[in-house]
Design a protein around this motif. Structure first.
Motif, PDB file in Angstrom:
ATOM      1  N   ASN A 200      -9.141  -8.224  26.282  1.00  0.00           N
ATOM      2  CA  ASN A 200      -8.442  -8.067  27.558  1.00  0.00           C
ATOM      3  C   ASN A 200      -9.372  -7.403  28.569  1.00  0.00           C
ATOM      4  OD1 ASN A 200      -5.532  -8.863  26.864  1.00  0.00           O
ATOM      5  ND2 ASN A 200      -6.029  -7.402  25.257  1.00  0.00           N
ATOM      6  N   SER A 202     -10.100  -6.789  33.157  1.00  0.00           N
ATOM      7  CA  SER A 202      -9.731  -6.941  34.566  1.00  0.00           C
ATOM      8  C   SER A 202     -10.985  -7.259  35.360  1.00  0.00           C
ATOM      9  CB  SER A 202      -9.097  -5.660  35.114  1.00  0.00           C
ATOM     10  OG  SER A 202      -7.937  -5.325  34.392  1.00  0.00           O
ATOM     11  N   LYS A 207      -5.975  -9.610  35.985  1.00  0.00           N
ATOM     12  CA  LYS A 207      -5.973  -9.502  34.534  1.00  0.00           C
ATOM     13  C   LYS A 207      -6.352 -10.845  33.896  1.00  0.00           C
ATOM     14  CE  LYS A 207      -4.252  -5.301  34.673  1.00  0.00           C
ATOM     15  NZ  LYS A 207      -5.065  -4.119  34.263  1.00  0.00           N
ATOM     16  N   ILE A 268     -13.409  -4.291  34.092  1.00  0.00           N
ATOM     17  CA  ILE A 268     -12.936  -3.204  33.241  1.00  0.00           C
ATOM     18  C   ILE A 268     -12.357  -3.801  31.968  1.00  0.00           C
ATOM     19  CG2 ILE A 268     -11.417  -1.198  33.067  1.00  0.00           C
ATOM     20  CD1 ILE A 268     -13.536  -0.875  35.218  1.00  0.00           C
ATOM     21  N   SER A 270     -10.148  -3.536  28.475  1.00  0.00           N
ATOM     22  CA  SER A 270      -8.983  -2.774  28.023  1.00  0.00           C
ATOM     23  C   SER A 270      -8.557  -3.235  26.642  1.00  0.00           C
ATOM     24  CB  SER A 270      -7.822  -2.950  29.008  1.00  0.00           C
ATOM     25  OG  SER A 270      -7.483  -4.310  29.164  1.00  0.00           O
TER      26      SER A 270
END
Length: 270
Positions: A200, A202, A207, A268, A270
């Protein structure tokens, strides 16, 4: 961990022809706006690519106002250009065409444009458009939420790290540019092949899910400036990036929202 930054955004409006670098781009579930919404098909209505027609690399594209322009330059004196509207005519009838194992419903852009491509590619072909509302599901085992894809091979987005290319080029006798791999997104930061392990992420406020390492065909062996096909970089990649008989380079993404990405966006994990 070093900072991850989006440095390049690319679209390829006509499948397997030249790419266009953008500073920012809107996207929907099928992929970046205008990315692979058109393709060339043969007389049997099968899709054409650089795999069998490496000279397709010589067709360069640009977005010019409300049109897409296409230029073919075979030498300094042999240059031809055409253009067609981004918004297609709905007057032309829909028909089914084949891309890999999928049948998709498409419309011919314009018979005159198809004739132009037939003349300059040297084979009878049609330029067709894939309307946004027409379905083409992502392979079921990699779907997140009934995801759809454009005329890309299988997934809406492809991301590659600059470090991955740098590592490959350190192993090659002659370096190759990123355009051999036809990514949508290029980023800096991180170790070589860091994207292999992503899940996951961004990009700016958007997303994405990284669903599958990208299996490579022979297109990276095509020089995008000359249209000539060699044995590299796949020969070298096969020595250290193979699983079975498949070479992997880059990561396929699916988006979880519609939005806009821009060069300089932070990535980013995650």
């Amino acid at each position: 961990m070093s900072t991850l930054t989006l440095t390049d955004i690319w679209i390829y409006p006509i499948k397997s022809l030249g790419g266009i670098r953008l500073e920012k781009a809107r996207f929907k579930g099928k992929g970046l706006q205008y990315d692979r919404r058109w393709m060339l098909i043969d007389h049997e209505r099968n899709f054409l690519t650089q795999r069998n027609h490496p000279e397709m690399a010589l067709f360069k594209l640009d977005v010019a106002g409300e049109d897409i322009s296409v230029t073919i330059k075979k030498d300094e004196k042999d240059v031809a250009t055409t253009k067609f509207p981004i918004l297609p005519s709905l007057a032309n009838k829909s028909f089914r065409s084949k891309i890999w194992d999928d049948e998709v419903l498409v419309r011919e852009v314009d018979p005159a444009i198809s004739q132009w491509f037939s003349q300059h590619l040297g084979i009878t072909c049609q330029l067709v458009y894939f309307p946004e509302e027409n379905p083409r599901p992502v392979e079921e085992q990699y779907q997140i939420n009934h995801d759809q894809v454009s005329l890309a091979d299988a997934y809406p987005f492809l991301i590659i790290g600059q470090s991955s290319l740098d590592d490959l080029n350190a192993r090659l006798k002659e370096a190759v540019p990123m355009n051999r791999f036809r990514p949508n997104f290029v980023f800096t930061g991180g170790n070589p092949y860091a994207e292999d392990d992503w899940s996951n992420l961004s990009i700016g406020p958007n997303k994405f899910v990284a669903v599958k390492k990208c299996a490579r065909c022979t297109v990276p062996n095509v020089d995008q400036d000359t249209g000539l096909k060699g044995k590299e970089p796949l020969r070298t990649l096969s020595e250290y990036r193979s699983i079975g008989n498949t070479v992997f380079f880059g990561k396929n993404l699916i988006s979880q929202n519609e939005g806009e990405v821009a060069v300089g966006d932070a990535i980013i994990l995650s």
